[in-house]
Design a protein around this motif. Sequence first.
Motif, mmCIF file in Angstrom:
data_model
loop_
_atom_site.group_PDB
_atom_site.id
_atom_site.type_symbol
_atom_site.label_atom_id
_atom_site.label_comp_id
_atom_site.label_asym_id
_atom_site.label_seq_id
_atom_site.Cartn_x
_atom_site.Cartn_y
_atom_site.Cartn_z
ATOM 1 N N UNK A 129 4.160 5.017 -3.100
ATOM 2 C CA UNK A 129 4.063 4.116 -4.246
ATOM 3 C C UNK A 129 2.891 3.177 -3.994
ATOM 4 N N UNK A 130 2.108 2.912 -5.050
ATOM 5 C CA UNK A 130 0.936 2.053 -4.927
ATOM 6 C C UNK A 130 1.019 0.901 -5.915
ATOM 7 N N UNK A 131 0.236 -0.144 -5.614
ATOM 8 C CA UNK A 131 0.153 -1.243 -6.559
ATOM 9 C C UNK A 131 -0.895 -0.914 -7.621
ATOM 10 N N UNK A 132 -0.746 -1.558 -8.776
ATOM 11 C CA UNK A 132 -1.655 -1.328 -9.893
ATOM 12 C C UNK A 132 -1.996 -2.669 -10.506
ATOM 13 N N UNK A 133 -3.176 -2.968 -10.843
ATOM 14 C CA UNK A 133 -4.365 -2.125 -10.779
ATOM 15 C C UNK A 133 -4.951 -2.097 -9.378
ATOM 16 N N UNK A 134 -5.458 -0.952 -9.005
ATOM 17 C CA UNK A 134 -6.175 -0.774 -7.745
ATOM 18 C C UNK A 134 -6.975 0.518 -7.852
ATOM 19 N N UNK A 135 -7.803 0.776 -6.872
ATOM 20 C CA UNK A 135 -8.575 2.011 -6.827
ATOM 21 C C UNK A 135 -7.658 3.100 -6.272
ATOM 22 N N UNK A 136 -6.938 3.767 -7.140
ATOM 23 C CA UNK A 136 -5.930 4.743 -6.719
ATOM 24 C C UNK A 136 -6.584 5.907 -5.976
ATOM 25 N N UNK A 137 -7.694 6.403 -6.468
ATOM 26 C CA UNK A 137 -8.391 7.501 -5.793
ATOM 27 C C UNK A 137 -8.851 7.099 -4.399
ATOM 28 N N UNK A 138 -9.378 5.900 -4.281
ATOM 29 C CA UNK A 138 -9.829 5.410 -2.976
ATOM 30 C C UNK A 138 -8.681 5.229 -2.003
ATOM 31 N N UNK A 139 -7.554 4.723 -2.505
ATOM 32 C CA UNK A 139 -6.385 4.533 -1.639
ATOM 33 C C UNK A 139 -5.838 5.883 -1.179
ATOM 34 N N UNK A 140 -5.793 6.870 -2.084
ATOM 35 C CA UNK A 140 -5.317 8.205 -1.710
ATOM 36 C C UNK A 140 -6.249 8.852 -0.696
ATOM 37 N N UNK B 275 5.282 10.974 12.079
ATOM 38 C CA UNK B 275 3.940 10.503 12.424
ATOM 39 C C UNK B 275 3.102 10.364 11.157
ATOM 40 N N UNK B 276 3.182 11.354 10.275
ATOM 41 C CA UNK B 276 2.405 11.327 9.033
ATOM 42 C C UNK B 276 2.843 10.175 8.131
ATOM 43 N N UNK B 277 4.138 9.930 8.018
ATOM 44 C CA UNK B 277 4.634 8.832 7.182
ATOM 45 C C UNK B 277 4.180 7.488 7.729
ATOM 46 N N UNK B 278 4.216 7.317 9.043
ATOM 47 C CA UNK B 278 3.761 6.068 9.655
ATOM 48 C C UNK B 278 2.266 5.873 9.421
ATOM 49 N N UNK B 279 1.489 6.930 9.537
ATOM 50 C CA UNK B 279 0.046 6.835 9.298
ATOM 51 C C UNK B 279 -0.236 6.464 7.843
ATOM 52 N N UNK B 280 0.512 7.039 6.906
ATOM 53 C CA UNK B 280 0.342 6.700 5.491
ATOM 54 C C UNK B 280 0.715 5.242 5.245
ATOM 55 N N UNK B 281 1.771 4.788 5.889
ATOM 56 C CA UNK B 281 2.198 3.384 5.754
ATOM 57 C C UNK B 281 1.092 2.446 6.230
ATOM 58 N N UNK B 282 0.463 2.796 7.349
ATOM 59 C CA UNK B 282 -0.633 1.981 7.873
ATOM 60 C C UNK B 282 -1.805 1.947 6.894
ATOM 61 N N UNK B 283 -2.050 3.052 6.194
ATOM 62 C CA UNK B 283 -3.185 3.139 5.284
ATOM 63 C C UNK B 283 -2.976 2.340 4.000
ATOM 64 N N UNK B 284 -1.732 2.144 3.575
ATOM 65 C CA UNK B 284 -1.480 1.446 2.306
ATOM 66 C C UNK B 284 -0.999 0.011 2.492
ATOM 67 N N UNK B 285 -0.972 -0.474 3.720
ATOM 68 C CA UNK B 285 -0.522 -1.854 3.951
ATOM 69 C C UNK B 285 -1.440 -2.844 3.260
ATOM 70 N N UNK B 286 -0.941 -3.928 2.756
ATOM 71 C CA UNK B 286 0.465 -4.313 2.703
ATOM 72 C C UNK B 286 1.163 -3.617 1.545
#
Length: 133
Positions: A79-90, A42-53
Amino acid sequence: MPGQAGELEQRDGPQAVRRPPTAVAPAERGATRIADRVVAKIAAQAAREAVLPLTRGAESPHATVVVHHGTARVRISLELDYPSDIGGRCRAVRRQVAERVGALTGMEVHEVAVQVERLHRAPAPGPAHGRTQ
């Protein structure tokens, strides 16, 4: 066994009479236990939804969970894309995971630790790379 909730009682004859169900105290009904691996999914799916695409080539988020007395501690690796607001995404991942795990399992989520495993260079906006004619 006669006297059980909703059980039929046999009488002298072809007719059966249904007894009313008896009330069972909540403490005697049992408990539902949700396995740690289910909470992790459940947690992994929720994280996936938060970082889409997801960035091309990035792996889906992975979660590990420790559940103790109705509370959960979650660790998300992603894993995140860069450049982006890493703190905001986390922050968005932490919020989404805590809300979804709490809503779907009824557990309190005391901690969501987000570990960024890798940064992927985001594709540059504009024309596609390669030869054009």
